[in-house]
Design a protein around this motif. Structure first.
Motif, mmCIF file in Angstrom:
data_model
loop_
_atom_site.group_PDB
_atom_site.id
_atom_site.type_symbol
_atom_site.label_atom_id
_atom_site.label_comp_id
_atom_site.label_asym_id
_atom_site.label_seq_id
_atom_site.Cartn_x
_atom_site.Cartn_y
_atom_site.Cartn_z
ATOM 1 N N MET A 98 0.739 -1.181 -0.001
ATOM 2 C CA MET A 98 -0.031 -0.072 -0.047
ATOM 3 C C MET A 98 0.786 1.242 0.122
ATOM 4 O O MET A 98 1.725 1.347 0.815
ATOM 5 N N LEU A 99 0.532 2.098 -0.950
ATOM 6 C CA LEU A 99 1.332 3.558 -0.980
ATOM 7 C C LEU A 99 0.548 4.653 -0.355
ATOM 8 O O LEU A 99 -0.535 4.870 -0.653
ATOM 9 N N LEU A 100 1.187 5.460 0.642
ATOM 10 C CA LEU A 100 0.633 6.390 1.301
ATOM 11 C C LEU A 100 1.408 7.829 0.676
ATOM 12 O O LEU A 100 2.766 7.821 0.665
ATOM 13 N N ASP A 101 0.820 8.739 0.400
ATOM 14 C CA ASP A 101 1.519 10.157 0.025
ATOM 15 C C ASP A 101 1.826 10.852 1.556
ATOM 16 O O ASP A 101 0.744 11.178 2.137
ATOM 17 N N LEU A 102 3.048 11.243 1.276
ATOM 18 C CA LEU A 102 3.356 12.409 2.529
ATOM 19 C C LEU A 102 3.367 13.671 1.854
ATOM 20 O O LEU A 102 3.514 13.749 0.809
ATOM 21 N N PRO A 103 3.072 14.679 2.900
ATOM 22 C CA PRO A 103 3.455 16.095 2.404
ATOM 23 C C PRO A 103 4.768 16.350 1.710
ATOM 24 O O PRO A 103 5.889 15.671 2.071
ATOM 25 N N ASN A 104 4.698 17.350 0.858
ATOM 26 C CA ASN A 104 6.197 17.481 0.214
ATOM 27 C C ASN A 104 6.926 18.436 1.013
ATOM 28 O O ASN A 104 8.102 18.573 0.985
ATOM 29 N N SER A 105 6.294 19.438 1.778
ATOM 30 C CA SER A 105 6.909 20.653 2.258
ATOM 31 C C SER A 105 7.881 20.211 3.599
ATOM 32 O O SER A 105 7.531 19.263 4.237
ATOM 33 N N ALA A 106 8.888 20.687 3.882
ATOM 34 C CA ALA A 106 9.787 20.345 4.916
ATOM 35 C C ALA A 106 9.176 20.552 6.062
ATOM 36 O O ALA A 106 9.609 19.736 7.098
ATOM 37 N N ASP A 152 17.699 9.730 -0.085
ATOM 38 C CA ASP A 152 17.677 11.025 0.320
ATOM 39 C C ASP A 152 16.289 11.223 0.911
ATOM 40 O O ASP A 152 15.639 11.600 0.205
ATOM 41 N N LEU A 153 16.329 11.127 2.159
ATOM 42 C CA LEU A 153 15.020 11.082 3.020
ATOM 43 C C LEU A 153 14.486 12.551 2.661
ATOM 44 O O LEU A 153 13.137 12.547 2.949
ATOM 45 N N ALA A 154 15.208 13.543 2.405
ATOM 46 C CA ALA A 154 14.656 14.895 2.256
ATOM 47 C C ALA A 154 13.748 14.795 1.047
ATOM 48 O O ALA A 154 12.608 15.805 1.035
ATOM 49 N N GLN A 155 13.940 14.041 0.193
ATOM 50 C CA GLN A 155 12.987 14.143 -0.940
ATOM 51 C C GLN A 155 11.939 12.871 -1.158
ATOM 52 O O GLN A 155 11.305 12.620 -1.891
ATOM 53 N N SER A 156 11.509 12.381 0.057
ATOM 54 C CA SER A 156 10.747 11.235 0.416
ATOM 55 C C SER A 156 9.320 11.831 0.612
ATOM 56 O O SER A 156 9.214 12.483 1.479
ATOM 57 N N HIS A 157 8.531 11.709 -0.184
ATOM 58 C CA HIS A 157 7.015 11.809 -0.047
ATOM 59 C C HIS A 157 6.143 10.543 -0.460
ATOM 60 O O HIS A 157 5.156 10.980 -0.665
ATOM 61 N N MET A 158 6.758 9.440 -0.163
ATOM 62 C CA MET A 158 5.794 8.342 -0.248
ATOM 63 C C MET A 158 6.232 7.266 0.867
ATOM 64 O O MET A 158 7.624 7.185 1.038
#
Length: 806
Positions: A473-481, A625-631
């Motif tokens: 299952m894929l969940l979307d994470l927020p893009n903003s830091a 690169d966890l800073a770019q993780s949004h999933m």
């Protein structure tokens, strides 16, 4: 006389009810398919043709050349401004950028929100000039000023009601992506279905500059985002060649020497946007052409049925023709009489076809739901469709009725009255056989298509993709830091989810191994300072990414759980091969420079598909690169799925209350790659069944004719001792030859067509003999079932009845 023709024709149709009903059924089914296919074709050909400047609107598209050519419907963002400033002969230039996965909320007076929505592909940034390029219908607002100021937004009527109900939306505020407030400045009438501009909200283009990390992209010439598009309107007296000739000058002025040969701009006419799949077109014109041929074949097949049934029925009406001729009827009068009967049957069939088409339109609209299709029979009332419909009816009347009417009008009256018409007098077997062979040919051609498409799609579902797709299952994470890209917050959420019953593993990244988002970037390797001759697709993943997706390391190691430097990368085997290395171990520890940052290769993973099987395996780099993780990928086991989803949602909302919880399973995501092929399969199956049904009616007509003409022969054979089984052999041999001849015609064409279709897949099945054996066996079985009733009846008939008159 015309009144008399109609009256007698109606009496004959009522008298021979079975014959009439079979003809009406065959014609109505064929016409129904013709109507549905015509409406579908007309719908797609009408895309964006309603704009007043449609013939002068072009989209600038980009070809990116490395060792291969990548086609993008997007352009660098500064290109639009350059065209507007430096080429004033252009009537209009407008930029827009479609947005994915953005959160839109309706704020309340207390600093919270009344509603929140996850909007995908419905929002875009747009310049105000867009409303001068395309024809929008405005309900509220001024096209020239509504998007002139930053942080303004124009909504469609549907979305204004979605966010604000029946209240006046002008001046209301929307919170966009939890970053900026947007003020509603205008409302558009909802778009028609036949447009590719399917946006529901238009944010002022100047808003981009106020977003984090977005301002730089406005000046980046090497950043070609497929969603950042540029439209131009040429003056009425100008050809596209004049603007195209300016593109080399632009490349020379704004690109470095090495990049001038990489980026090439071309113009795409608006009429090509819907059909050019290289640049994101959603419908292939070849498919429309094939559907049109299918519709024409089915109508012709229905007409063939009519001819077979009418000529088989002619023997029963031979005495009627003889009496009419003796009483003074001319050949033209008889011809007119029979054509009138055909016209009445056709008109009744047309009414039945319109009713059936109206019943079938919801299913066709559902099949075309990806295009928001809203086809209806009212579309036939426009002048052009109405004229085509009338021509189709006339064509069917002439095609179906001309030959039988001409043949029956030419009966010799003396022979007809004596009841001694020969087989040749009613058309003979040769014409009838040829017509039925055409039907067998079409039926078996459709069947070959169904078997091949089903086999390919089954191969796609069962293929080894190089990673695990089930139960993830894929969940979307927020893009903003500030809300999502906090490594500590991400790790805490991961640990909370691992405590949920049924959750086995959790990984962070930006997308699964295969997705529709293809990000390609140049890179340099080892000591090289210039980019390599090919780009790599990038994936973001943490140390749990490979284990969760079941991906196998062939050399080196996985990312370390404790690594926080984001300086490690893992490449796939294709990267190693493209670099010319003999062993995966040769690249370990080497420098890998991407995104203007030096990184180190620590592992090599097995090759895996990054898109559908229609494309080859691409070079891929996975970056930690966890800073770019949004999933967030969550692997679940066999459990109560609805309960698990609710628990995951509650946990997610605890961490991100301002977000909208959305999820999708990987296998569902991959199925979207083949949606068009599944639609094609469904339509092929339906048309195959219809072709088989029409073919069965044709066979019924031929076997009826054979029973009529061979009744005395069958009687003589039975008197001489022939068994019922031997009599059945007469019909079996006749139809067996026709089935085989139809197959011999369909097999080579079917092989060629399906082999051409399979070329769209890099990884595909091979056409095999069993596919064609299944086809001819199925055709033989259907034929046996269809002709058995009449042939068994003839075989069991008392020979005295057929020989009584001798």
């Amino acid at each position: 006389m015309l009144t008399n023709y109609v009256k007698i024709a109606w009496r004959n149709l009522v008298r021979y009810r079975t014959y009439s009903l079979l003809n009406i059924l065959g014609l109505s089914i064929g016409l129904t398919c013709g109507i549905l296919i015509y409406l579908t074709t007309q719908f797609h050909l009408s895309f964006d043709t309603y704009h007043a400047k449609a013939d002068r609107i072009y989209r600038v598209v980009t070809q990116i050349k490395h060792d291969d050519v990548r086609f993008s419907r997007g352009t660098p963002k500064p290109l639009g401004e350059v065209l507007r400033r430096d080429y004033p002969f252009l009537e209009q230039v407008a930029r827009l950028e479609r947005l994915h996965g953005r959160i839109v909320s309706v704020p309340n007076a207390k600093g919270g929100f009344l509603k929140k929505f996850d909007e995908t592909r419905t929002f875009c940034f747009a310049e105000p000039q867009l409303f001068s390029v395309f024809d929008y219908e405005w309900l509220i607002g001024d096209p020239q000023s509504t998007l002139s100021a930053p942080n303004s937004v124009v909504l469609t009527e549907k979305y204004a009601h979605k966010y604000f109900g029946t209240a006046n939306p002008i001046g209301k505020t929307l919170r966009f992506d939890n970053q900026v407030n947007l003020t509603v400045t205008g409302v558009l009438k909802d778009h028609p279905a036949n447009t590719n501009l399917t946006y529901e909200a238009y944010i002022s283009y100047s808003t981009i500059a106020s977003l984090p990390n977005a301002k730089e992209s406005l000046q980046a010439w090497t950043d070609v985002n497929s969603e950042a598009m540029c439209y131009v309107v040429l003056p009425p007296d100008m050809t596209s060649d004049r603007l195209a000739s300016a593109f080399p000058t632009i490349r020379k002025k704004y690109y470095q020497a090495d990049d001038q040969s990489v980026y090439n701009f071309t113009l795409q006419p608006l009429s090509d946007v819907h059909f050019n799949t290289q640049y994101g077109g959603r419908m292939n014109k070849t498919i429309l052409f094939a559907m049109t041929l299918v519709g024409l074949f089915l109508v012709i097949s229905a007409c063939i049925n009519f001819i077979n049934m009418a000529t088989a029925h002619a023997l029963k009406r031979s005495k009627e023709v003889g009496v009419r001729k003796v009483m003074g009827s001319s050949r033209w009068q008889l011809f007119s009489q029979f054509m009138t009967e055909t016209a009445i049957i056709t008109l009744v069939a047309v009414v039945a076809a319109l009713i059936l088409a109206n019943l079938g339109l919801p299913g066709m609209n559902k099949a075309m739901s990806v295009f928001n299709a809203t086809m209806s029979l009212s579309d036939l009332l426009d002048p052009t469709p109405l004229a085509i419909m009338i021509l189709l009816v006339v064509f069917v009347i002439l095609l179906a009725g001309f030959y039988p009417a001409l043949m029956m009008a030419g009966f010799n009256p003396i022979t007809a009255l004596r009841g001694r018409l020969t087989t040749q007098a009613v058309g003979g077997f040769s014409v009838r056989r040829s017509l039925v062979v055409v039907q067998f040919f079409m039926t078996q051609l459709f069947t070959i298509g169904v078997v091949v498409v089903m086999t390919q799609l089954r191969y796609v579902r069962q293929a080894d993709l190089g990673f695990t797709k089930d139960g993830i299952m894929l969940l979307d994470l927020p893009n903003s830091a500030s809300t999502g890209n906090d490594p500590l917050k991400q790790e805490t959420l991961r640990q909370r989810l691992l405590q949920v019953s049924g959750v086995q593993e959790v990984a962070l990244g930006n997308q699964p191994p295969a997705s529709g988002n293809i990000n390609q970037f140049p890179f340099s390797y080892d000591t090289q300072t210039k980019p390599e001759g090919f780009d790599v697709q990038s994936k973001i993943g943490d140390h749990n990414y490979l284990p969760l997706f079941g991906m196998r390391l062939v050399a080196g190691r996985n990312f370390r759980a404790t690594d926080s430097t984001s300086q490690e990368v893992i490449v796939n085997e294709t990267v190693v091969k493209r670099l010319g290395k003999l062993s995966p171990a040769d690249v370990l520890g080497k420098r890998f420079r991407i995104w203007d940052t030096d990184k180190t290769i620590v592992g090599v993973v097995n090759d895996f598909y990054t898109n559908s099987l229609k494309t080859s395996v691409k070079p891929v780099v996975i970056v930690n690169d966890l800073a770019q993780s949004h999933m967030m990928a969550v692997k679940v086991g066999a459990t109560d799925l609805p309960k698990l989803v609710k628990t995951v949602e509650a946990t997610y909302n605890d961490f991100f209350p301002e977000q909208v919880f959305t999820y999708k399973f990987v296998d569902e995501l991959l199925d979207e790659f083949y949606r068009g092929d599944r639609i094609m399969l469904a339509l092929t199956q339906v048309f195959s069944l219809i072709a088989i049904l029409i073919g069965c009616l044709g066979m019924y007509g031929l076997v009826s004719f054979m029973v009529e003409t061979k009744s005395k022969e069958i009687g003589v054979r039975k008197v001489l001792g022939a068994s019922a089984f031997q009599v059945l052999g007469l019909f079996g041999r006749e139809f067996g030859r026709l089935v085989l001849l139809g197959f011999l015609l369909a097999a080579p064409l079917g092989w060629w067509l399906m082999n051409a279709w399979l070329q769209d897949y890099v990884y595909r099945i091979q056409l095999q003999g069993w596919m064609f054996l299944v086809t001819v066996t199925l055709a033989a079985l259907i034929t046996l079932i269809t002709v058995s009733f009449q042939s068994v009846k003839a075989a069991l008939m008392n020979p005295v009845k057929s020989l009584r008159s001798e």
